[in-house]
Enzyme design. Structure first.
Site, PDB file in Angstrom:
ATOM      1  CB  ALA A 282      -0.920   0.024   1.392  1.00 31.98           C
TER       2      ALA A 282
ATOM      3  CD  GLU B 214      -0.157  -7.924   8.068  1.00 33.14           C
ATOM      4  OE1 GLU B 214      -0.751  -7.172   8.902  1.00 33.14           O
ATOM      5  OE2 GLU B 214       0.381  -8.717   8.246  1.00 33.14           O
ATOM      6  CG  LEU B 215      -7.017  -7.179   4.798  1.00 34.50           C
ATOM      7  CD1 LEU B 215      -8.126  -8.203   4.642  1.00 34.50           C
ATOM      8  CD2 LEU B 215      -6.333  -6.914   3.504  1.00 34.50           C
TER       9      LEU B 215
ATOM     10  CB  CYS C 234      -3.061  -0.393   8.935  1.00 36.42           C
ATOM     11  SG  CYS C 234      -1.509  -1.175   9.089  1.00 36.42           S
TER      12      CYS C 234
ATOM     13  CB  THR D 227     -11.308  -4.656   5.097  1.00 37.24           C
ATOM     14  OG1 THR D 227     -10.616  -4.464   6.159  1.00 37.24           O
ATOM     15  CG2 THR D 227     -12.185  -5.814   5.103  1.00 37.24           C
TER      16      THR D 227
ATOM     17  CD  GLU E  34      -8.188   1.227   7.885  1.00 35.94           C
ATOM     18  OE1 GLU E  34      -8.440   0.629   6.965  1.00 35.94           O
ATOM     19  OE2 GLU E  34      -7.058   1.074   8.573  1.00 35.94           O
TER      20      GLU E  34
HETATM   21  C1  UN1 Z   1       0.819   0.037   8.139  1.00 37.36           C
HETATM   22  O1  UN1 Z   1       0.397   0.964   8.844  1.00 37.36           O
HETATM   23  O2  UN1 Z   1       0.602  -0.743   7.219  1.00 37.36           O
HETATM   24  O3  UN1 Z   1       3.183  -0.297  13.830  1.00 37.36           O
HETATM   25  C2  UN1 Z   1       2.116  -0.762   8.909  1.00 37.36           C
HETATM   26  C3  UN1 Z   1       3.352   0.547  12.927  1.00 37.36           C
HETATM   27  C4  UN1 Z   1       4.346   0.293  11.651  1.00 37.36           C
HETATM   28  C5  UN1 Z   1       3.535  -0.506  10.558  1.00 37.36           C
HETATM   29  C6  UN1 Z   1       2.272   0.161  10.431  1.00 37.36           C
HETATM   30  N1  UN1 Z   1       5.463  -0.468  12.317  1.00 37.36           N
HETATM   31  O4  UN1 Z   1       2.873   1.657  13.167  1.00 37.36           O
END
Ligand code: UN1
Length: 508
Positions: free
Chosen positions: A159, A261-262, A295, A241, A395
């Site tokens: 992303a 990883e959504l 995320c 998602t 989200e």
């Molecule tokens: C993300 O936003 O796709 O924990 C990952 C964190 C970072 C990773 C975020 N190490 O905020």
């Protein structure tokens, strides 16, 4: 900062081929123009991958896998060690490009490159620790054990919000496991990907390794080919998602594996026994860091009624001090959103919130004026809401923070869990019973649960990912490497008879 100098150091020209198998670069598809959300200026363009070029990349990758899987894992680790070294050398310029192309603060851009270096270090150690178990056989003269073998081509779809680190979490582990990687980056940050591909290509070349160990393709149409492609046994997807659901079902139909990883909808519970000053830092960084586009960003604060007003005041004061502007200027705390489409989503979330009854105590708006000419800068805002509001259940990738009041810890945990997503969570408390309850099986239902730190900023040493609509995938540390390998159980008979398991008699 001289952006042209940075681009030159990273091998980026005005028009870049967006397809590479290593030293070979090509690209004859349509053009993606990358412009910076920082100042709205065109940076450079990237040519996408045609279907024929995709086919060529896949064939090269398949051949490279035949070679790479036979290189001993610690030797593969040595190559990843050199990748870490190359990233150390390029940290400043790659971090600056991340900041300029994606819009996160320079500190966070550098932090992202640091995560790449860290995962390389982790992977080097791991390359000597791909352990399988040995088991005791129920049969005499037999030995059982398990081995971990590489899968083949690992497709990485990443992303815009972590335009370089997500690739490295996947690639560093996949490579030491003996896989080859095929990366389809976000079309919003294509130059970051071109820069990374140049860095790894040089390392692979210096080791006389074949083309196809790390490949790059660009453009959404070819990205979609990955999901249906039987030659790609694992697809690691980071994104929404909505798209993740699609990727998951398409890949599952062909019995491929996924790491998903959504979305997240992360909350911090602020107990009446919290250190409030410390909590403010965690909450504000979590909500406005990366302009709310992680995320793991903090989207909800669930605050005990006894400290609610006090904490709210502190928040409002902290927000009044936030400086919003060019993220490469280190005096600023908040940079732009990725593009004007993201700004529209921020605005419509605010409107939707208002119609559902959200009370904004810090108003949101789009900033204008010469410093904010790209049209992507928005004001972080705060609203008092109820957890069940539709907008609170979603989200929104923007700095909108929702406040919710609670009376008992059970209620707070219930609220924290009552969203479809399950990525990151935290409690701020100095009370050990509260902390342990939050971490227990009755507590947070998220993949990440923290005490006295915020929801974002996870270290690479732990497994990263979440439950429910976050997709269930795990990347980075702990034993996340196992997802990049196939397990084989081996039973060896060194005796002179062939006894059957479960004592079955079969004589003739
Ligand atoms: C993300 O936003 O796709 O924990 C990952 C964190 C970072 C990773 C975020 N190490 O905020």
């Amino acid at each position: 900062m001289d952006i042209n100098n940075i681009l030159t150091q990273l091998g980026i020209t005005e028009n870049n081929p967006g397809t590479s198998t290593g030293t070979a670069w090509f690209g004859s598809g349509s053009t993606i123009c990358s412009s910076s959300p920082v100042d709205g200026k065109h940076i450079a363009s990237v040519q996408t991958t045609s279907t024929e070029e995709y086919e060529k990349v896949l064939q090269t990758a398949e051949q490279a896998f035949q070679f790479w899987r036979n290189v001993p894992a610690p030797k593969r680790g040595e190559v990843v060690r050199q990748l870490g070294e190359a990233l150390r050398e390029k940290k400043e310029c790659l971090g600056a490009l991340v900041s300029y192309e994606m819009g996160k603060s320079l500190q966070e851009g550098l932090g992202e490159v640091q995560e790449m270096i860290d995962i390389c270090d982790f992977a080097v150690g791991l390359s000597r620790q791909l352990y399988g178990l040995t088991m005791h056989s129920e049969r005499p003269g037999h030995r059982m054990y398990e081995q971990w073998h590489p899968l083949g081509i690992v497709g990485i779809i990443s992303a815009f919000n972590f335009p370089v680190a997500v690739w490295s979490w996947n690639a560093a582990l996949a490579l030491i496991c003996g896989n080859v990687c095929l990366w389809k980056p976000s079309s919003k940050t294509p130059l970051c990907a071109v820069a990374c591909q140049h860095i790894i290509a040089e390392v692979l070349k210096a080791n006389n390794l074949p083309e196809g160990i790390s490949s790059l393709i660009s453009g959404n149409p070819v990205g979609n080919l990955i999901n249906n492609d039987k030659r790609i046994p694992l697809v690691s997807f980071t994104g929404s998602t909505r798209i993740g659901r699609e990727v998951s079902s398409v890949v599952a139909r062909r019995f491929g594996k996924t790491i998903l990883e959504l979305g997240g909808n992360n909350a911090i519970i602020i107990s009446k026994e919290a250190d409030l000053d410390m909590s403010i830092i965690g909450a504000v960084f979590g909500a406005v860091g990366t302009a709310g586009q992680r995320c793991t960003s903090t989207r909800r604060l669930i605050i005990h009624e006894d400290v609610y007003d006090n904490f709210k005041d502190k928040l409002v004061k902290a927000y009044a001090q936030l400086r919003i502007g060019n993220p490469l200027d280190q005096r600023n705390h908040v940079g732009p959103l990725i593009d004007t489409m993201a700004v529209d989503m921020y605005l419509s979330a605010i409107e939707k919130g208002k119609t559902e009854g959200a009370r904004f105590i810090v108003d949101g708006s789009v900033l204008n004026g010469s410093e904010h000419a790209s049209g992507c800068y928005v004001k972080p805002c705060i609203a008092e809401v109820e957890n069940h509001f539709e907008i609170v259940q979603e989200e929104t990738f923007a700095p909108i923070l929702y406040l919710i009041k609670y009376k008992t810890l059970d209620e707070a945990v219930q609220l924290q869990n009552a969203v479809p997503q399950g990525l990151s969570s935290a409690i701020m408390t100095l009370n050990m019973r509260e902390a342990e309850q939050f971490l227990s099986a009755n507590g947070s239902d998220c993949g990440i649960a923290n005490v006295n730190i915020g929801t974002s900023g996870a270290e690479i040493g732990g497994a990263f990912g979440g439950e429910k609509e976050t997709g269930g995938g795990r990347e980075s540390g702990s034993d996340a490497w196992k997802a990049y390998m196939r397990r084989q159980t081996n039973t060896i008979n060194y005796g002179t008879t062939l006894p059957l398991a479960q004592g079955i008699k079969f004589d003739f």
